[in-house]
Design a protein around this motif. Sequence first.
Motif, PDB file in Angstrom:
ATOM      1  N   THR A 131       8.325  19.715  24.053  1.00 44.22           N
ATOM      2  CA  THR A 131       7.942  20.210  23.249  1.00 44.22           C
ATOM      3  C   THR A 131       6.918  18.801  22.419  1.00 44.22           C
ATOM      4  N   VAL A 132       6.096  19.430  22.034  1.00 39.79           N
ATOM      5  CA  VAL A 132       5.167  18.056  21.477  1.00 39.79           C
ATOM      6  C   VAL A 132       4.792  18.242  20.058  1.00 39.79           C
ATOM      7  N   GLY A 133       5.189  17.334  19.408  1.00 42.39           N
ATOM      8  CA  GLY A 133       4.767  17.472  17.665  1.00 42.39           C
ATOM      9  C   GLY A 133       4.650  16.314  17.058  1.00 42.39           C
ATOM     10  N   ILE A 134       4.269  16.392  15.763  1.00 41.08           N
ATOM     11  CA  ILE A 134       3.927  15.133  14.713  1.00 41.08           C
ATOM     12  C   ILE A 134       4.956  15.098  13.710  1.00 41.08           C
ATOM     13  N   ILE A 135       5.343  13.910  13.492  1.00 47.31           N
ATOM     14  CA  ILE A 135       6.163  13.496  12.098  1.00 47.31           C
ATOM     15  C   ILE A 135       5.473  12.523  11.360  1.00 47.31           C
ATOM     16  N   THR A 136       4.967  12.712  10.236  1.00 44.75           N
ATOM     17  CA  THR A 136       4.143  11.559   9.445  1.00 44.75           C
ATOM     18  C   THR A 136       4.814  11.742   7.974  1.00 44.75           C
ATOM     19  N   ASN A 137       4.547  10.548   7.377  1.00 45.93           N
ATOM     20  CA  ASN A 137       4.654  10.562   5.803  1.00 45.93           C
ATOM     21  C   ASN A 137       3.401  10.946   5.240  1.00 45.93           C
ATOM     22  N   GLY A 138       3.531  11.425   3.901  1.00 42.96           N
ATOM     23  CA  GLY A 138       2.424  11.619   3.089  1.00 42.96           C
ATOM     24  C   GLY A 138       2.472  12.837   2.470  1.00 42.96           C
ATOM     25  N   PRO A 139       1.260  13.007   1.785  1.00 42.87           N
ATOM     26  CA  PRO A 139       0.895  14.510   1.004  1.00 42.87           C
ATOM     27  C   PRO A 139       0.745  15.333   1.962  1.00 42.87           C
ATOM     28  N   THR A 170      11.348  11.544   3.283  1.00 43.70           N
ATOM     29  CA  THR A 170      10.518  10.471   3.849  1.00 43.70           C
ATOM     30  C   THR A 170      11.107   9.617   4.884  1.00 43.70           C
ATOM     31  N   LYS A 171      10.193   9.195   5.758  1.00 41.72           N
ATOM     32  CA  LYS A 171      10.818   8.099   6.764  1.00 41.72           C
ATOM     33  C   LYS A 171      10.851   6.808   6.223  1.00 41.72           C
ATOM     34  N   PRO A 172      11.870   6.229   6.215  1.00 35.29           N
ATOM     35  CA  PRO A 172      12.800   5.953   7.518  1.00 35.29           C
ATOM     36  C   PRO A 172      13.929   6.751   7.315  1.00 35.29           C
ATOM     37  N   ASP A 173      14.062   7.654   6.506  1.00 36.51           N
ATOM     38  CA  ASP A 173      15.400   8.383   6.200  1.00 36.51           C
ATOM     39  C   ASP A 173      15.697   9.317   7.348  1.00 36.51           C
ATOM     40  N   ARG A 174      16.886   8.932   8.054  1.00 36.15           N
ATOM     41  CA  ARG A 174      17.144   9.820   9.405  1.00 36.15           C
ATOM     42  C   ARG A 174      17.155  11.232   9.030  1.00 36.15           C
ATOM     43  N   ARG A 175      17.407  11.519   7.907  1.00 32.34           N
ATOM     44  CA  ARG A 175      17.448  13.142   7.763  1.00 32.34           C
ATOM     45  C   ARG A 175      16.137  13.788   8.084  1.00 32.34           C
ATOM     46  N   LEU A 176      14.957  13.122   8.233  1.00 32.57           N
ATOM     47  CA  LEU A 176      13.703  13.958   8.421  1.00 32.57           C
ATOM     48  C   LEU A 176      13.995  14.101   9.900  1.00 32.57           C
ATOM     49  N   PHE A 177      14.227  13.267  10.588  1.00 28.20           N
ATOM     50  CA  PHE A 177      14.484  13.267  12.211  1.00 28.20           C
ATOM     51  C   PHE A 177      15.653  14.504  12.568  1.00 28.20           C
ATOM     52  N   ASP A 178      16.630  14.421  11.710  1.00 28.14           N
ATOM     53  CA  ASP A 178      17.605  15.170  11.947  1.00 28.14           C
ATOM     54  C   ASP A 178      16.959  16.515  11.685  1.00 28.14           C
ATOM     55  N   HIS A 179      16.373  16.998  10.462  1.00 24.60           N
ATOM     56  CA  HIS A 179      15.817  18.035   9.991  1.00 24.60           C
ATOM     57  C   HIS A 179      14.780  18.735  11.184  1.00 24.60           C
ATOM     58  N   VAL A 180      13.959  17.770  11.836  1.00 27.40           N
ATOM     59  CA  VAL A 180      13.325  18.397  13.082  1.00 27.40           C
ATOM     60  C   VAL A 180      13.858  18.782  14.043  1.00 27.40           C
ATOM     61  N   ALA A 205      14.002   6.780  13.552  1.00 23.74           N
ATOM     62  CA  ALA A 205      14.207   7.401  14.626  1.00 23.74           C
ATOM     63  C   ALA A 205      15.500   7.014  15.270  1.00 23.74           C
ATOM     64  N   LEU A 206      15.708   5.599  15.408  1.00 24.51           N
ATOM     65  CA  LEU A 206      17.014   5.065  16.125  1.00 24.51           C
ATOM     66  C   LEU A 206      18.249   5.548  15.306  1.00 24.51           C
ATOM     67  N   ASP A 207      18.184   5.604  13.921  1.00 23.67           N
ATOM     68  CA  ASP A 207      19.221   5.932  13.154  1.00 23.67           C
ATOM     69  C   ASP A 207      19.654   7.285  13.577  1.00 23.67           C
ATOM     70  N   ALA A 208      18.752   8.191  13.785  1.00 24.55           N
ATOM     71  CA  ALA A 208      18.819   9.523  13.932  1.00 24.55           C
ATOM     72  C   ALA A 208      19.227   9.936  15.608  1.00 24.55           C
ATOM     73  N   GLY A 209      19.338   8.619  16.328  1.00 29.05           N
ATOM     74  CA  GLY A 209      19.888   9.028  17.620  1.00 29.05           C
ATOM     75  C   GLY A 209      18.752   9.240  18.625  1.00 29.05           C
ATOM     76  N   TRP A 210      17.426   9.057  18.376  1.00 28.82           N
ATOM     77  CA  TRP A 210      16.500   9.570  19.228  1.00 28.82           C
ATOM     78  C   TRP A 210      16.157   8.263  19.886  1.00 28.82           C
ATOM     79  N   LYS A 211      15.468   8.545  21.053  1.00 30.01           N
ATOM     80  CA  LYS A 211      14.668   7.427  21.962  1.00 30.01           C
ATOM     81  C   LYS A 211      13.432   7.005  21.307  1.00 30.01           C
TER      82      LYS A 211
END
Length: 246
Positions: A131-139, A170-180, A205-211
Amino acid sequence: MTQSENTNRPQSRAVFFDVDDTLYDHLIPFRQALEEVLATSAEFPYPEAYHRMRFYSDKLSAEAGGTPTHGRALEEMRTQRFVLALREFGLELSDTQAAQVQAAYLRRQFDITLFEGARGLIAGLMEQGLTVGIITNGPPEHQMKKITALGLRDLIPPERVFISGAVGITKPDRRLFDHVADKLGLSPANCTYIGDSWRNDIVGALDAGWKVLWFNHRGAEPESAHPMPSQVTNYAEIERELLRSL
């Protein structure tokens, strides 16, 4: 499905990328905007000034409780980051000049190309079933224009593109990574994030337990006591590190 069957089922692995200064060279539109509006010379310290602009962009975003996505707050943040950053290099910008630099900077961001090796790596990972995707901040609209300019809309499905302004986190909030991870049914331990910003990408990403792979191609220093992830400086190194970890 029994618990035993679920335990033995292969776990989906995923790789997500940041956009700005990770998929393309963000310094290029920055330099072009300064040259266009302020007539800066070849001797101007563009990399150092760019680094400070990114610092103030993150700082102002954090102070606002997350990157604004529209309206006056967004415009003020965008222009103020140029005022504060360029002041450190002897350039005092009026509000009008800062707005002109910002406008030129935005225009240039849609004339961009992927870093060498990026498209081939993304296509290769998808061919392997990841699974390949994008996570980015902004409008949302602004970031989608960049993704389109990079030629990625025909490669990465829209359901795997997560933009902070659309999600509401918004990054760096770990909840964005959790949501994904929750949205796509992924285990955080099987997710890898690749980004350039220590504050936004690595910490979140580290806070969310990701590599994490830190795409530290500008030689930045860590900004917190988080564990040091693997560092890479080009896409050949990214590919080698992914082969070791996936």
